[in-house]
Write an enzyme that holds these catalytic residues in place. Sequence first.
Site, PDB file in Angstrom:
ATOM      1  N   HIS A 358      62.044   6.587  31.813  1.00 49.31           N
ATOM      2  CA  HIS A 358      61.311   6.715  33.069  1.00 49.31           C
ATOM      3  C   HIS A 358      61.427   5.510  33.985  1.00 49.31           C
ATOM      4  O   HIS A 358      60.811   5.500  35.048  1.00 49.31           O
ATOM      5  CB  HIS A 358      59.822   6.957  32.787  1.00 49.31           C
ATOM      6  CG  HIS A 358      59.502   8.358  32.416  1.00 49.31           C
ATOM      7  ND1 HIS A 358      59.300   9.359  33.347  1.00 49.31           N
ATOM      8  CD2 HIS A 358      59.366   8.953  31.211  1.00 49.31           C
ATOM      9  CE1 HIS A 358      59.035  10.496  32.733  1.00 49.31           C
ATOM     10  NE2 HIS A 358      59.077  10.275  31.431  1.00 49.31           N
ATOM     11  N   LYS A 546      49.991   5.667  45.330  1.00 48.67           N
ATOM     12  CA  LYS A 546      50.753   5.505  44.089  1.00 48.67           C
ATOM     13  C   LYS A 546      50.304   4.207  43.428  1.00 48.67           C
ATOM     14  O   LYS A 546      49.576   3.415  44.040  1.00 48.67           O
ATOM     15  CB  LYS A 546      52.257   5.475  44.342  1.00 48.67           C
ATOM     16  CG  LYS A 546      52.699   4.498  45.401  1.00 48.67           C
ATOM     17  CD  LYS A 546      54.195   4.600  45.663  1.00 48.67           C
ATOM     18  CE  LYS A 546      54.576   5.869  46.385  1.00 48.67           C
ATOM     19  NZ  LYS A 546      55.200   6.855  45.515  1.00 48.67           N
ATOM     20  N   ARG A 547      50.717   3.999  42.214  1.00 51.97           N
ATOM     21  CA  ARG A 547      50.370   2.769  41.508  1.00 51.97           C
ATOM     22  C   ARG A 547      50.757   1.549  42.337  1.00 51.97           C
ATOM     23  O   ARG A 547      51.786   1.543  43.002  1.00 51.97           O
ATOM     24  CB  ARG A 547      51.095   2.753  40.152  1.00 51.97           C
ATOM     25  CG  ARG A 547      50.809   1.580  39.256  1.00 51.97           C
ATOM     26  CD  ARG A 547      51.312   1.869  37.843  1.00 51.97           C
ATOM     27  NE  ARG A 547      52.713   2.241  37.833  1.00 51.97           N
ATOM     28  CZ  ARG A 547      53.721   1.364  37.686  1.00 51.97           C
ATOM     29  NH1 ARG A 547      53.475   0.078  37.530  1.00 51.97           N
ATOM     30  NH2 ARG A 547      54.980   1.784  37.658  1.00 51.97           N
ATOM     31  N   LYS A 552      57.087  -0.835  44.686  1.00 50.33           N
ATOM     32  CA  LYS A 552      56.681   0.328  45.479  1.00 50.33           C
ATOM     33  C   LYS A 552      56.373  -0.052  46.927  1.00 50.33           C
ATOM     34  O   LYS A 552      56.201   0.796  47.786  1.00 50.33           O
ATOM     35  CB  LYS A 552      55.486   1.025  44.827  1.00 50.33           C
ATOM     36  CG  LYS A 552      55.848   1.620  43.450  1.00 50.33           C
ATOM     37  CD  LYS A 552      54.647   2.269  42.788  1.00 50.33           C
ATOM     38  CE  LYS A 552      54.959   2.748  41.370  1.00 50.33           C
ATOM     39  NZ  LYS A 552      55.801   3.956  41.326  1.00 50.33           N
ATOM     40  N   THR A 654      56.732  11.556  41.777  1.00 51.14           N
ATOM     41  CA  THR A 654      56.278  12.946  41.882  1.00 51.14           C
ATOM     42  C   THR A 654      55.260  13.104  43.010  1.00 51.14           C
ATOM     43  O   THR A 654      55.061  14.213  43.513  1.00 51.14           O
ATOM     44  CB  THR A 654      55.646  13.440  40.560  1.00 51.14           C
ATOM     45  OG1 THR A 654      54.624  12.518  40.141  1.00 51.14           O
ATOM     46  CG2 THR A 654      56.687  13.567  39.473  1.00 51.14           C
ATOM     47  N   LYS A 658      54.461  16.280  45.801  1.00 57.61           N
ATOM     48  CA  LYS A 658      53.144  16.871  46.104  1.00 57.61           C
ATOM     49  C   LYS A 658      52.864  16.835  47.596  1.00 57.61           C
ATOM     50  O   LYS A 658      52.381  17.809  48.178  1.00 57.61           O
ATOM     51  CB  LYS A 658      52.056  16.120  45.320  1.00 57.61           C
ATOM     52  CG  LYS A 658      52.164  16.266  43.823  1.00 57.61           C
ATOM     53  CD  LYS A 658      51.378  15.181  43.091  1.00 57.61           C
ATOM     54  CE  LYS A 658      51.812  15.119  41.635  1.00 57.61           C
ATOM     55  NZ  LYS A 658      51.409  13.864  40.973  1.00 57.61           N
TER      56      LYS A 658
END
Length: 816
Positions: A358, A546-547, A552, A654, A658
Site C-alpha cells: 500500500h 485525508k490523513r 499529501k 480512495t 468518493k
Amino acid sequence: MAITQFDSESIKQSITGKLQRYNGITVAEATPQQLYKAVASTVRDQIMQKWMVFRERWINEKGKRVYYLSVEFLTGRALNCNLLNLCSQENYQKALRELNIDLQDILVEEPEPALGNGGLGRLAACFLDSLASLSIPAMGCTIRYEYGLFRQKMVDGQQVELPDSWLQNGNAWEIAAVEDTCQVQFGGRIEEREENGRMVFHLEDAYTIDAVPYDMPVIGYDNQCVNTLRTWSARSRERIDLRSFGEGEYIKAMEEMQMAEVISKVLYPEDKHYEGKMLRLKQHYFFTSATLQNALKTFKRQYGNHLELLPDKVVFHINDTHPGLAIPEMMRLLIDQEGLDWETAQRITYRCMAYTNHTVMAEALERWPVEMMRQTLPRIFMILEELNRRVCESLFQSYPDQWDRIGRMAIIAYGQVHMANLCVALSFSVNGVSQLHGKILTDTIFHDYWLLDRKKFSAITNGITHRRWLLESNPALTSLIRDAIGDGFYKDAQQLERLKPLAEDGAFRDRFDQVKRSNKERLRKLIHQRQNIDFDINFIFDVQAKRLHEYKRQLLNALHIQVLYNRLVDDPGFSMPPRLFLFGAKAAPGYWRAKLIIRYINALSTLIEKHPRARQMLKVVYLENYDVSTAEVLMPAAEISQQLSTAGKEASGTGNMKFMMNGAVTLGTMDGANVEIYEQVGAENIYIFGMRADTVESMYREGIYNPMSIYETNFEIRKAMNQWLDGTVFPSEPLAMQDLYHMLLQGDHGGMADPYFVLKDFGSYSMANRRIVEDYQDRQKWLRMAVINTAMSGYFSSDRTIREYNEKIWHIDPIL
C-alpha cells in the site's frame, strides 16, 4: 430454510418487546440510546438467521474462503448500512414513524467503531462489503481495539488527542465467539530435542495470553450472503493474583491482567520508543497468530489432516506488511503443531499467502530490530532466519556475488527484519493498488524480485463501496439518478455511465445543482451544530480530507490560501468567487510537523476572519475529529476535491473516488488513482497540475533541486513565507513556523530541502486554481463536469476491484 421476513408490524413488536424485556420501559420513556439499541438488536435478529444459513452452506459446499488480514477496518456506523443492504429501509422507517421515532435521531447514537485510522482501514471495510455483495465467502480479521486512534479536539488551534472509548456503551453488532478462544505466546526460550526421529522445538517459559474473538456480521446487498468481521481481544489467563490481593498489594494483583490486555488496548500506540515498537510487534503477531490458529482448526474440522488441500480451500490476504508475520506463523503451525517437514510446510504456506503493498514510503515499509524479534518471538525468529537463509541461497543462484543486491532483497539484513521483503519473497501474489503504483513497485522497490518472477506481480486499482458512499451517504443524488436511469446501478455501479448523455440536459443539470445545494446546507448544519461555525452555502466548497502527512501536501493548499489572502488585502481591485476551504485530517500524536501544519491552517482561518474584506471571499474551516460519519456528509457537499500528493508517493487514494462519485471535480497531481480518474473523465473534466512521477524520481536521483531560487524569484511565495516569521500568522509567537520555513528552504538533519516539492509545484498549482475559478463562474460548464465525474465513477466501485482480486488471485467460487 426460509428466511424470516421482517415487516413493519413485526419490527414494531420487536422494538417495543425489547424495551420492555431489557429496560422495563415503553417507547415513550426510552432514551435515544435505548431506542438505538432496541432497533439495532432487531436488525441483528434479522441478520442472524441469514448468517447461520450462509455459514452452513459454505461448510456443506466445501468452498474456498479468503481470510483478509488487516490491522485496520474503518467500518463506520453499521445500522443504516445494514438496513440498506437488507433492503429493509422502508419497512423500518414505516415502523419507526408509527412509533413516533425519527430514524435520524437514533442513527447518531451509534458509536463509530474505532478499528481504523484512514485509507487502509476504510479500503478493507469496503472490500468486506463487496465480498459479501458478490457472495464470496470471506472473514476479515483484526484486533478489537478498546480505544481507537484518538478523538481529535482543537484547543487554541492545536490538535489535542483524547481517548476514543467507543465500546463504553457496548457494541450492538458483535457476538463473543468464546469457543474459538486460543492462546498466543510471547518471549520464553526454545528447547530442541529429537522425538520419533525428527528434531522438534518447544517454547518454554513463555508468557501466554488468550485471544478471544468477537464476530460482527457483514451483509451483502440484496442477497443471502453474510460474511464475518472477526476482531481479537487480548485477555490474561490469570484474571487476578488473589495471593497478592490478599496481602494488600492490589496493583500487583492486577498487573498481569493489565500487561496482557494492553495488546488490544489502543490502535497504533506511539512507537518512537522501544516499548512502543515492541507493543506494535506484539499486536501484529497476536492477531495473525490467533487468525491462523483458528483457520487451521476450522479447516481440520472439515477436511481432517489433509493439509495438502489447504491452499485449495484457504487464502490469507496480507493487507500491507502489518500481518506479514502470518508467513512464519503458518510455518510454525505446520511444522511444530502438525508435524510437517520444512519443504512441505513452505510449499503450502507459499501457496496460501497473497500480499498487497500500500505504500512506497520507506518509513512505512516495516522493519523490526533483530534483537526485538528474537526476544519477543524466539521461535518465529528462528523460522525467519531459516527462511532468510533459503531465500538468500536462491537469490545467489540468480544474482551470484551481487551481495549489495541480495542484501536489499533479504528478509534479515543490517540488523533488521524487513517485512516487505518477507511478504514479496514468500507470497504467491504481490499487487499494487493502482496502475501507476504497480508500475512503481516493479520498476523500483521490488524490481529485483520482479525480474525473477514477473507473473506473481499485478496492479489492481482500489475501489469504494458505492452503496455506502452514494446510496447511503447521498440519498438525494441517489434518488435523482434512479429517476433518470433506473436502479440497476445499486448492484452494478458501472451503469452510472448511462448518466453521461444527461450532462448535456439542462433540466437534469439544474436538478443536480439543487441536490448539491441541499447537501451543502446539510453540511453547514452539521458543522454549526458541532463547532458553532457558520458560513454561506453560496461559497465554493473546496475540500481536502485525508490523513495529515507531508507528502499529501496540506501545506501546499494552506500556502496558496495565504497567497489568496494577501492578494485580497494588498489589491483592492482583486476579486474572486467566494471560496470555503474545508480540511479534515488527524495527525499522528508524535508527528509534530504534521501537527504544526494543522496549527498553521487554523491560524490562517483566524487571520482571514479578522479582515473585513478577505472574509467576504475566503473562509477556512478545520473539521474537528474527522471520521467516517463526517465524511458521509462532507463528500456529497464537496465541489472541489483536492488530491495534492507528490507524484509517485500516493499508492492510490480512495477519497478521490468518493468525492468524484458525489459530483466533485478533482484538482490533483498525476498520482495514484488520479491517473485513472483522468483517463475516465478526460482532461477537460479534471484539473491536473505539477510534476509527473518520473520527473519527481529524477529530481530525487539527481539532487539538483534548489527551492531557495523559487523563494527568491516568486514575490508571493516570499511574502507569505516571511509572514510565517514576522508575527503576521502567529502574532503572539512569531517563530512558531520556523521549522516549516527551514524545512522548505534548507532541509533538516542533513536532509533535502522541500522534500515533497511544495514550492516547485506551487506555480502549476496556482495556475490550476485560476482555471477552476474561471470555469466555476460558468455554472452550466461546471455542472457538466460534475455530472461527468459522477457518471464515470462506476469503474471505481470496490465490486469491480474485488472481482479483479478474485479472478487474478483468490479464485473463489461465489455461493449464490
